[in-house]
Write an enzyme that holds these catalytic residues in place. Structure first.
Site, PDB file in Angstrom:
ATOM      1  N   ARG A 170      -8.174   8.501   4.308  1.00 21.68           N
ATOM      2  CA  ARG A 170      -9.142   7.464   3.933  1.00 21.68           C
ATOM      3  C   ARG A 170      -9.929   6.991   5.138  1.00 21.68           C
ATOM      4  NH1 ARG A 170      -8.959   2.336   5.113  1.00 21.68           N
ATOM      5  NH2 ARG A 170      -6.775   2.467   5.739  1.00 21.68           N
ATOM      6  N   ARG A 171      -9.220   6.672   6.212  1.00 19.26           N
ATOM      7  CA  ARG A 171      -9.909   6.238   7.425  1.00 19.26           C
ATOM      8  C   ARG A 171     -10.760   7.358   8.010  1.00 19.26           C
ATOM      9  NH1 ARG A 171      -4.396   3.380   9.558  1.00 19.26           N
ATOM     10  NH2 ARG A 171      -4.773   1.271   8.732  1.00 19.26           N
TER      11      ARG A 171
ATOM     12  N   LYS B  32       0.819  -1.219   0.000  1.00 18.75           N
ATOM     13  CA  LYS B  32       0.000   0.000   0.000  1.00 18.75           C
ATOM     14  C   LYS B  32       0.854   1.271   0.000  1.00 18.75           C
ATOM     15  CE  LYS B  32      -0.755   0.087   5.055  1.00 18.75           C
ATOM     16  NZ  LYS B  32      -0.170   1.396   5.358  1.00 18.75           N
TER      17      LYS B  32
ATOM     18  N   ARG C 135       1.270   4.121  18.885  1.00 20.70           N
ATOM     19  CA  ARG C 135      -0.146   4.341  18.598  1.00 20.70           C
ATOM     20  C   ARG C 135      -1.042   3.712  19.661  1.00 20.70           C
ATOM     21  NH1 ARG C 135      -0.833   4.735  12.096  1.00 20.70           N
ATOM     22  NH2 ARG C 135       1.284   5.415  11.622  1.00 20.70           N
TER      23      ARG C 135
ATOM     24  N   CYS D 161      -1.211   7.471  -2.512  1.00 19.74           N
ATOM     25  CA  CYS D 161      -1.565   6.536  -1.453  1.00 19.74           C
ATOM     26  C   CYS D 161      -1.965   7.222  -0.154  1.00 19.74           C
ATOM     27  CB  CYS D 161      -0.422   5.539  -1.210  1.00 19.74           C
ATOM     28  SG  CYS D 161       1.135   6.273  -0.725  1.00 19.74           S
TER      29      CYS D 161
END
Length: 331
Positions: free
Chosen positions: A137-138, A89, A165, A252
């Site tokens: 995107r998320r 990706k 994270r 991307c």
């Protein structure tokens, strides 16, 4: 790099270029083990720092496209490494003529994963929950999903490795973070996910969960050996997803999600369904469409068909206004 540089001297270990992160090292180590099996040679990891690793900017700000791969590709072309392993990706959709993706190994779970406090699912998060992700995107799809549930979330841009994270949740700074399920699986931490997000709600990034094993185009003998790691079904699926991304002229880090599902009949793959989504990051507008087509038995025909499906779906999405929803257009 010449063929002789890459493939002679069977007593010399093959040099696998990899990013330095724990995830990159884990997935490269898994590939190294398989390459050792098919070549009969030792494989050593060569750690390379990429621009994406050292930049502190959010991915959407630095563009995303190629920031994690350029240094690895430079090392390949300079003959400093024999092959490289990338998260697929992260790769730009345009493939350089002097490099070849020799193998796309079998894909790991392509879905996104939620890691939330108190074991919560996304639907159980409170109104105004702080959710960490650096992905437009998320962000687009999460905001749209929250709105459909009659609530709102605050998306907080974050970067860092898996520990960093998840640490935002453990410390109470965030209510949840979103990570790729494949990454959690590869570092042995998938059990920390409180929910694997249904692609009907959140489509993953094109190629998510897949790896790309790349070498110089001149290294034909090595490429032939690496090709033994290739998984045909994975390659067909990600080709459709990445063709969609390329046809949308999106990079991307653009808010584009895609997933190709392969359907089987008596163990043979016969059909592919390709789904795509583009949306504004606030989630107020999404263009989400799908298309279905046959998957021919011939590898070349299957590749051509998957590319056609990607182009057809992109055309349909652009006709619905997808171009105006993307924050980044690749030129």
């Amino acid at each position: 790099m010449s063929e002789s540089t890459a493939t002679t001297g069977a007593d010399r270990p093959l040099r696998l270029g990899t990013r330095r992160s724990a995830l990159a090292m884990a997935q490269s180590g898994q590939v190294a083990e398989r390459v050792g099996e098919v070549t009969g040679r030792a494989v050593e990891l060569v750690e390379i720092t990429t621009y994406g690793d050292v930049s502190r900017e959010h991915l959407a700000q630095i563009g995303g496209t190629g920031v994690f791969v350029s240094a690895l590709r430079d090392a390949l072309l300079a003959g400093e490494i024999d092959f490289a392993v990338h998260s697929l990706k992260d790769l730009p959709t345009a493939q350089p003529d002097d490099l070849v993706i020799a193998a796309v190994p079998a894909r790991v779970d392509p879905r996104d994963a939620l890691v939330a406090r108190d074991g919560l699912t996304f639907a159980e998060l409170p109104d105004g929950a702080r959710v960490g992700t650096g992905s437009p995107r998320r962000q687009a799809q999460l905001n749209a999903w929250a709105r459909s549930l009659g609530r709102r979330i605050e998306v907080v841009p974050i970067r860092g490795n898996v520990d960093t994270r998840i640490g935002y949740v453990r410390s109470g700074e965030l209510d949840a973070v979103i990570l790729a399920a494949a990454g959690l699986t590869r570092v042995g931490r998938i059990d920390e996910a409180t929910e694997l997000l249904d692609p009907h709600e959140i489509l993953p990034a094109p190629g998510q969960g897949a790896l790309a094993v790349e070498c110089a185009a001149t290294s034909t003998a090595l490429a032939a050996q690496l090709a033994r790691l290739d998984d045909r079904n994975t390659r067909v699926a990600v080709t459709a997803e990445r063709t969609l991304l390329a046809a949308l002229e999106a990079g991307c880090s653009a808010p584009v999600g895609a997933l190709a599902d392969l359907r089987t009949n008596e163990q043979a793959v016969t059909e592919m369904r390709l789904r795509g989504v583009v949306g504004t990051t606030d989630g107020t507008t999404l263009v989400q469409l799908s298309t279905t087509g046959p998957v021919p038995a011939s590898a070349d025909d299957a590749t051509a068909q998957s590319q056609q499906l990607g182009r057809d779906l992109a055309d349909a999405m652009l006709a619905k206004g997808a171009a105006g929803l993307m924050g980044e257009r690749a030129r």
